[in-house]
Design an enzyme around this catalytic site. Structure first.
Site, PDB file in Angstrom:
ATOM      1  N   LYS A  24       0.762  -1.214   0.156  1.00  0.00           N
ATOM      2  CA  LYS A  24       0.010  -0.060   0.080  1.00  0.00           C
ATOM      3  C   LYS A  24       0.865   1.331  -0.102  1.00  0.00           C
ATOM      4  CE  LYS A  24      -2.572   2.604   3.485  1.00  0.00           C
ATOM      5  NZ  LYS A  24      -1.704   3.412   3.780  1.00  0.00           N
ATOM      6  N   ASN A  25       1.952   1.130   0.866  1.00  0.00           N
ATOM      7  CA  ASN A  25       2.774   2.447   1.018  1.00  0.00           C
ATOM      8  C   ASN A  25       3.910   2.758  -0.154  1.00  0.00           C
ATOM      9  OD1 ASN A  25       1.559   3.042   3.367  1.00  0.00           O
ATOM     10  ND2 ASN A  25       3.404   2.229   4.424  1.00  0.00           N
ATOM     11  N   ARG A  97      -3.894  11.304   2.955  1.00  0.00           N
ATOM     12  CA  ARG A  97      -2.924  12.372   2.950  1.00  0.00           C
ATOM     13  C   ARG A  97      -2.071  12.437   1.714  1.00  0.00           C
ATOM     14  NH1 ARG A  97      -1.985  14.439   8.043  1.00  0.00           N
ATOM     15  NH2 ARG A  97       0.089  14.990   7.433  1.00  0.00           N
ATOM     16  N   CYS A 121      -4.620   8.592   9.361  1.00  0.00           N
ATOM     17  CA  CYS A 121      -5.103   8.324  10.609  1.00  0.00           C
ATOM     18  C   CYS A 121      -4.399   8.994  11.517  1.00  0.00           C
ATOM     19  CB  CYS A 121      -4.372   6.845  10.803  1.00  0.00           C
ATOM     20  SG  CYS A 121      -4.939   5.442   9.699  1.00  0.00           S
ATOM     21  N   ASP A 315       4.568   0.304  12.265  1.00  0.00           N
ATOM     22  CA  ASP A 315       3.216  -0.118  11.798  1.00  0.00           C
ATOM     23  C   ASP A 315       3.285  -1.695  12.135  1.00  0.00           C
ATOM     24  OD1 ASP A 315       1.748   1.870  10.670  1.00  0.00           O
ATOM     25  OD2 ASP A 315       3.217   1.676   8.962  1.00  0.00           O
ATOM     26  N   VAL A 337       8.257   6.885  16.614  1.00  0.00           N
ATOM     27  CA  VAL A 337       8.071   7.477  15.311  1.00  0.00           C
ATOM     28  C   VAL A 337       6.831   8.414  15.422  1.00  0.00           C
ATOM     29  CG1 VAL A 337       7.410   6.941  12.869  1.00  0.00           C
ATOM     30  CG2 VAL A 337       9.155   5.413  14.155  1.00  0.00           C
TER      31      VAL A 337
END
Length: 443
Positions: A24-25, A97, A121, A315, A337
């Site tokens: 996804k990223n 974003r 988020c 994550d 983070v």
């Protein structure tokens, strides 16, 4: 809304196999990069997730023709890039974003870009100031208006020497997507070097960019006059793969994650083994992956600190914490983070987990959040017997963790916000749960 609720009957080990597709990223950022090309780009293994739908909507609003093919193929033709109406862009405001990453490509193609209110988020501040500052350094003019930020580049964009205060993934992506067509050379220091960043650099290089990755987090980009489209198969989603691994551990199950790659998950795999989980790697070019399972016996407590790559990915923290509630002894997790990433533990405590939060840096290295009263360290005492509860998902990654907890708990839980959050980053979540033997239903 009833369709945004998942009823979970816990206590059943997850067993079976699932498939992970492109990260996804990376996929969403590669889709933005397609705007830079003069010809069409093709992405493969694109997951059917809401973030892809959001970026597709933004591309189409700007005149990019997007078409889909079999097995996750996505073709993006930017031949007719045009300005989008503010109302069209605002349809996606608050959902993602990603819009801010369109700034560099649109400034190069159109000389203008617009940024609506940004969502995502709620796990920390994540300000866009670093993005705006970098764009101004490149030569962008930023006009703040009630409807958002309007950017222009009356004199074009030029290469810069820029050092990030923190190796932010988003800021690094912004600089890369802007520098590749800027006039001159850009030197970015203290850059993020996550696998998804390296894969984005591979995408841009395929398009004709000249990018050198030096040691000590230095990336040098030599601007070129034009870029063409690309054809790319992204790296698999290491976040989803690790989440299923944690689910196997927490439920005493066994899951084969087809498509998962060892190289990008080495830090997670080390922790997984230290906790007491077992895994095996199948390197077959077709059908390979990683098998995760609970080998029996007690899980062991650990002390962890999240960090930028190659450290433990933030994550990965939430699903690991659920598994650590079943370890015998005290585990310590220091989040460095995002300052508000432990909000999800309220629901875990409601289910019987013994988790205490602290504002001190409970780790070997002081971090940005020390002495700032953010509850960014956690102590988990286990093993805890989890019981069912009604759970409200606060964000994407925490949502998966809540579901793992519900699957591991005794009784029937109701999890709210599944479609709103989990569908952003996990493809066919209900189908995968069914394939693993989970007892779930929609009310």
């Amino acid at each position: 809304m009833s369709e945004d609720v998942l009823v979970v009957h816990g206590g059943t080990p997850l067993r079976g196999e699932i498939q992970v597709r492109g990260a996804k990223n990376l996929v969403s950022k590669a889709m933005v990069a397609a705007v830079l090309g003069e010809t069409a780009s093709t992405l493969y293994d694109v997951p059917a997730i809401r973030d892809v739908e959001i970026v597709t909507g933004l591309l189409e609003a700007h005149g990019v023709k997007v078409s889909t093919g079999p097995e996750g193929e996505l073709v993006m033709d930017p031949a007719n890039v045009t300005r989008a109406a503010v109302d069209e862009i605002n349809v996606h405001a608050g959902s993602s974003r990603i819009p801010i990453l369109f700034c560099g490509p649109l400034l190069h193609r159109l000389g203008h870009a617009f940024i609506p209110d940004l969502g995502g988020c709620k796990i920390g501040d994540r300000p866009i100031d670093f993005h705006i500052q970098a764009l101004r350094e490149f030569g962008a003019v930023v006009d703040k208006r009630p409807d958002g930020l309007h950017l222009s580049a009356p004199n074009g964009l030029r290469g810069i020497k820029y050092e990030l205060e923190y190796p932010s993934v988003g800021s690094t992506e912004q600089v890369l997507l802007t520098a590749v067509l800027a006039d001159g050379v850009t030197e970015l220091r203290n850059a993020a070097v996550e696998p998804e960043i390296v894969d984005l650099i591979c995408v841009l290089q395929k398009m004709g960019a000249i990018i050198k990755v030096h040691t000590d987090r230095v990336i040098e980009i030599q601007g070129v006059a034009k870029l063409s489209g690309y054809s790319h198969r992204p790296i698999p989603d290491r976040i989803e793969a690790a989440s299923w691994g944690a689910a196997a551990l927490a439920t005493h199950g066994e899951i084969f994650v087809r498509g998962a790659k060892q190289a990008d998950m080495m830090t997670f795999l080390n922790v997984y083994r230290s906790v007491g989980g077992a895994f095996s790697v199948d390197d077959s070019p077709i059908g390979g992956g990683i098998r995760f399972w609970h080998p029996g016996g007690e899980l062991q407590p650990v002390a962890l600190e999240t960090d930028v790559h190659p450290g433990l990915m933030t994550d990965w923290q939430q699903p690991l914490v659920v598994a650590l509630t079943q370890a015998r002894g005290l585990s310590i997790v220091h989040e460095t983070v995002y300052e508000r990433r432990f909000g999800y533990t309220t629901e875990l405590r409601q289910m019987g987990a013994n988790i205490q939060l602290y504002s001190e840096c409970l780790g070997g290295t002081p971090c940005r959040w020390g002495r700032r009263n953010f509850l960014h360290s956690a102590v988990i005492a286990g093993p805890s017997k989890l019981h069912a509860a009604d759970l409200q998902i606060p964000d994407l990654r925490a949502g998966f963790s809540h579901l793992i907890a519900a699957l591991a708990a005794e009784g029937t839980s109701r999890v709210y916000g599944v479609d709103r959050y989990i569908s952003r980053g996990y493809e066919d979540f209900d189908g995968k749960l069914a394939a693993l033997g989970a007892r779930t239903e929609r009310p």
